[in-house]
Design a protein around this motif. Structure first.
Motif, PDB file in Angstrom:
ATOM      1  N   TYR A  87      -4.596 -27.665  -0.573  1.00 47.88           N
ATOM      2  CA  TYR A  87      -5.660 -27.164  -1.432  1.00 47.88           C
ATOM      3  C   TYR A  87      -6.982 -27.423  -0.732  1.00 47.88           C
ATOM      4  N   TYR A  88      -7.747 -26.364  -0.498  1.00 50.96           N
ATOM      5  CA  TYR A  88      -9.014 -26.497   0.228  1.00 50.96           C
ATOM      6  C   TYR A  88     -10.151 -25.952  -0.615  1.00 50.96           C
ATOM      7  N   ASP A  89     -11.231 -26.725  -0.723  1.00 48.52           N
ATOM      8  CA  ASP A  89     -12.416 -26.302  -1.450  1.00 48.52           C
ATOM      9  C   ASP A  89     -13.417 -25.714  -0.471  1.00 48.52           C
ATOM     10  N   SER A  90     -13.917 -24.530  -0.756  1.00 48.46           N
ATOM     11  CA  SER A  90     -14.850 -23.849   0.131  1.00 48.46           C
ATOM     12  C   SER A  90     -16.228 -24.497   0.072  1.00 48.46           C
ATOM     13  N   VAL A  91     -17.193 -23.896   0.771  1.00 50.64           N
ATOM     14  CA  VAL A  91     -18.547 -24.443   0.825  1.00 50.64           C
ATOM     15  C   VAL A  91     -19.282 -24.268  -0.506  1.00 50.64           C
ATOM     16  N   PHE A  92     -18.838 -23.356  -1.359  1.00 51.66           N
ATOM     17  CA  PHE A  92     -19.625 -23.005  -2.542  1.00 51.66           C
ATOM     18  C   PHE A  92     -19.879 -24.165  -3.508  1.00 51.66           C
ATOM     19  N   PRO A  93     -18.918 -25.056  -3.786  1.00 56.56           N
ATOM     20  CA  PRO A  93     -19.235 -26.174  -4.696  1.00 56.56           C
ATOM     21  C   PRO A  93     -20.319 -27.107  -4.178  1.00 56.56           C
ATOM     22  N   SER A  94     -20.591 -27.111  -2.858  1.00 61.32           N
ATOM     23  CA  SER A  94     -21.607 -28.010  -2.296  1.00 61.32           C
ATOM     24  C   SER A  94     -22.984 -27.364  -2.202  1.00 61.32           C
ATOM     25  N   LEU A  95     -23.108 -26.089  -2.605  1.00 58.89           N
ATOM     26  CA  LEU A  95     -24.404 -25.397  -2.532  1.00 58.89           C
ATOM     27  C   LEU A  95     -25.267 -25.734  -3.738  1.00 58.89           C
ATOM     28  N   PRO A  96     -26.614 -25.715  -3.564  1.00 61.83           N
ATOM     29  CA  PRO A  96     -27.340 -25.459  -2.314  1.00 61.83           C
ATOM     30  C   PRO A  96     -27.355 -26.690  -1.414  1.00 61.83           C
ATOM     31  N   ASN A  97     -27.234 -26.455  -0.106  1.00 63.57           N
ATOM     32  CA  ASN A  97     -27.248 -27.579   0.839  1.00 63.57           C
ATOM     33  C   ASN A  97     -28.356 -27.451   1.874  1.00 63.57           C
ATOM     34  N   THR A  98     -29.341 -26.582   1.610  1.00 59.41           N
ATOM     35  CA  THR A  98     -30.524 -26.473   2.470  1.00 59.41           C
ATOM     36  C   THR A  98     -31.774 -26.563   1.603  1.00 59.41           C
ATOM     37  N   GLU A  99     -32.926 -26.808   2.231  1.00 56.71           N
ATOM     38  CA  GLU A  99     -34.162 -26.939   1.465  1.00 56.71           C
ATOM     39  C   GLU A  99     -34.573 -25.592   0.869  1.00 56.71           C
ATOM     40  N   TYR A 100     -35.273 -25.676  -0.241  1.00 54.21           N
ATOM     41  CA  TYR A 100     -35.721 -24.481  -0.962  1.00 54.21           C
ATOM     42  C   TYR A 100     -36.739 -23.708  -0.120  1.00 54.21           C
ATOM     43  N   LYS A 101     -36.572 -22.387  -0.045  1.00 49.07           N
ATOM     44  CA  LYS A 101     -37.401 -21.541   0.815  1.00 49.07           C
ATOM     45  C   LYS A 101     -38.595 -20.921   0.083  1.00 49.07           C
ATOM     46  N   GLY A 102     -38.804 -21.248  -1.184  1.00 49.27           N
ATOM     47  CA  GLY A 102     -39.956 -20.740  -1.910  1.00 49.27           C
ATOM     48  C   GLY A 102     -39.813 -19.327  -2.433  1.00 49.27           C
ATOM     49  N   VAL A 103     -38.589 -18.817  -2.516  1.00 48.72           N
ATOM     50  CA  VAL A 103     -38.352 -17.453  -2.988  1.00 48.72           C
ATOM     51  C   VAL A 103     -38.077 -17.472  -4.490  1.00 48.72           C
ATOM     52  N   VAL A 104     -38.759 -16.595  -5.233  1.00 54.91           N
ATOM     53  CA  VAL A 104     -38.625 -16.534  -6.690  1.00 54.91           C
ATOM     54  C   VAL A 104     -38.220 -15.122  -7.080  1.00 54.91           C
ATOM     55  N   GLY A 105     -37.273 -15.015  -8.021  1.00 54.77           N
ATOM     56  CA  GLY A 105     -36.848 -13.730  -8.544  1.00 54.77           C
ATOM     57  C   GLY A 105     -37.209 -13.594 -10.014  1.00 54.77           C
ATOM     58  N   MET A 106     -37.284 -12.346 -10.491  1.00 52.35           N
ATOM     59  CA  MET A 106     -37.527 -12.069 -11.907  1.00 52.35           C
ATOM     60  C   MET A 106     -36.391 -11.194 -12.428  1.00 52.35           C
ATOM     61  N   THR A 107     -35.769 -11.630 -13.517  1.00 54.03           N
ATOM     62  CA  THR A 107     -34.637 -10.900 -14.071  1.00 54.03           C
ATOM     63  C   THR A 107     -35.101  -9.597 -14.720  1.00 54.03           C
ATOM     64  N   ARG A 108     -34.308  -8.552 -14.528  1.00 52.31           N
ATOM     65  CA  ARG A 108     -34.610  -7.250 -15.112  1.00 52.31           C
ATOM     66  C   ARG A 108     -33.583  -6.874 -16.180  1.00 52.31           C
ATOM     67  N   SER A 109     -32.903  -7.893 -16.686  1.00 52.62           N
ATOM     68  CA  SER A 109     -31.933  -7.716 -17.756  1.00 52.62           C
ATOM     69  C   SER A 109     -31.592  -9.100 -18.274  1.00 52.62           C
ATOM     70  N   VAL A 110     -30.896  -9.172 -19.391  1.00 50.59           N
ATOM     71  CA  VAL A 110     -30.326 -10.442 -19.828  1.00 50.59           C
ATOM     72  C   VAL A 110     -29.181 -10.769 -18.876  1.00 50.59           C
ATOM     73  N   MET A 111     -29.216 -11.960 -18.283  1.00 44.36           N
ATOM     74  CA  MET A 111     -28.278 -12.306 -17.218  1.00 44.36           C
ATOM     75  C   MET A 111     -27.366 -13.455 -17.632  1.00 44.36           C
ATOM     76  N   ASN A 112     -26.097 -13.360 -17.244  1.00 43.30           N
ATOM     77  CA  ASN A 112     -25.149 -14.459 -17.416  1.00 43.30           C
ATOM     78  C   ASN A 112     -25.195 -15.355 -16.183  1.00 43.30           C
ATOM     79  N   LEU A 113     -25.495 -16.627 -16.391  1.00 36.26           N
ATOM     80  CA  LEU A 113     -25.517 -17.602 -15.294  1.00 36.26           C
ATOM     81  C   LEU A 113     -24.109 -18.189 -15.159  1.00 36.26           C
ATOM     82  N   ARG A 114     -23.462 -17.918 -14.017  1.00 39.22           N
ATOM     83  CA  ARG A 114     -22.080 -18.345 -13.788  1.00 39.22           C
ATOM     84  C   ARG A 114     -22.033 -19.550 -12.841  1.00 39.22           C
ATOM     85  N   GLN A 115     -20.948 -20.315 -12.946  1.00 41.62           N
ATOM     86  CA  GLN A 115     -20.803 -21.499 -12.103  1.00 41.62           C
ATOM     87  C   GLN A 115     -20.686 -21.131 -10.632  1.00 41.62           C
TER      88      GLN A 115
END
Length: 346
Positions: free
Chosen positions: A256-284
């Motif tokens: 059983y191998y766990d991919s990189v995704f459970p350890s993200l984010p693993n880099t410093e924040y780049k200052g990028v901001v988004g704005m939602t254009r719909s009601v969004m479901n936040l998934r794990q």
């Protein structure tokens, strides 16, 4: 005239000496070793006897050559914080596309290790403390499955396995190789190979029917269907859904191998901001099959930490919202600050 002739003779002598020097002092050709690479899956145990439970898994691309010093072990993407810095053991598995011939295998470890090829012991120095290097010559008829079992007691920790084409007499016979399990695409003309075991992970290749792909590991984080880490070609590994993959062999022996995704984010924040254009479901994770963490309203601003891509376009974004980190579909997000190209792709 005599002076000119003497100079010409001297010049000819120098030229001959230069040519002779080039012949006698030409460097010997360089022999390149270990041209065949391997992708290793490691399972770690918090004991020195390889006894269950497995506390962590790691992926090592191209080669197994690790010097962990006095700290905890790591793989290519993270420090394995679940593993003790001392008194642990590990089992590493790789299927290597060898050409037929003789190979010298060199195993270096601190503390102990053993090497098995196609299930047969080749080098056994397991349980002996301190730094050691042991080698053996093996005759191979083609691709082979390598298993390295490793133990660390205290202080320095390192493990390295190398192989080199050689001549001479084989010291160890090996049986006919076979992968632990293989998968073959069924019911579809192509199956996506992705960077993680999720429908929204980045696509790196397309697996085709009538090809038996060696299976390296499995993962069930997405739910519903098991995902398999496949050896797509000599240079590419990735995850494919078991929904359209017929498995031959005992899949229960796959680690059983766990991919990189459970350890993200693993880099410093780049200052990028988004704005939602719909009601969004936040998934794990980047898939609608993974747990729902929250709903983000229309017009909310969210820092973007990571992203996946498909077909040359952004596919899913990993964002922060109300103290939670999760994934949303990129198609319904506009960039309000920063450059999206600065956000790392996984």
């Amino acid at each position: 005239m005599k002076r000119t002739s003497s100079l010409m003779i001297f010049a000819v002598i120098l030229l001959l000496l230069g040519l002779l020097g080039a012949v006698f002092w030409s460097p010997a050709p360089i022999t390149q070793a270990q041209t065949t690479t391997a992708n290793w899956i490691g399972q770690f145990y918090n004991n020195t006897t390889l006894s269950d439970p497995v506390v962590a898994t790691g992926l090592y691309t191209n080669t197994l050559s690790q010097n962990w010093g006095l700290g905890r072990p790591n793989d290519d993407s993270r420090i394995l914080t679940e593993v003790n810095p001392d008194n642990f053991s590990a089992r590493f598995v790789a299927t290597v596309p060898f050409s037929a011939g003789l190979y010298e295998f060199v195993l270096t470890s601190d503390d102990g290790a053993r090497l098995l090829i196609n299930g047969l012991p080749v080098i056994d120095y397991y349980g002996d403390g301190g730094l050691s290097t042991v080698s053996a010559i093996v005759s191979l008829g083609g691709p082979a499955t390598l298993i390295v079992e490793y133990v660390e007691f205290t202080e320095q920790a390192l493990i390295q396995v190398q192989w080199f084409p050689t001549t001479g007499t084989s010291l160890v016979p090996t049986s006919t190789p076979a992968p632990l399990a293989v998968g073959q695409v069924e019911r579809v003309r192509g199956l996506a190979v992705r960077t993680g075991p999720f429908l929204g992970a980045s696509m790196v290749a397309v697996a085709r029917p009538e090809v038996a792909y060696p299976l390296l590991a499995r993962n069930e984080r997405e739910g519903l269907f098991t995902w398999y880490l496949i050896q797509f070609d000599e240079d590419t590994i990735g995850w494919s859904s078991g929904r359209y993959l017929a498995v031959e062999g005992d899949e229960n022996v796959l680690p059983y191998y766990d991919s990189v995704f459970p350890s993200l984010p693993n880099t410093e924040y780049k200052g990028v901001v988004g704005m939602t254009r719909s009601v969004m479901n936040l998934r794990q994770f980047p898939s609608q099959r993974t747990p729902l963490l929250a709903q983000i309203p229309w017009g909310a601003t969210v820092p973007i930490r990571s992203r996946t891509v498909q077909g040359g376009r952004d596919f899913w974004y990993q964002v922060e919202y109300n103290g939670q980190i999760g994934w949303i579909l990129a198609a319904y997000v506009g960039i309000s600050q920063g450059l999206i190209d600065a956000v790392p792709i996984y």
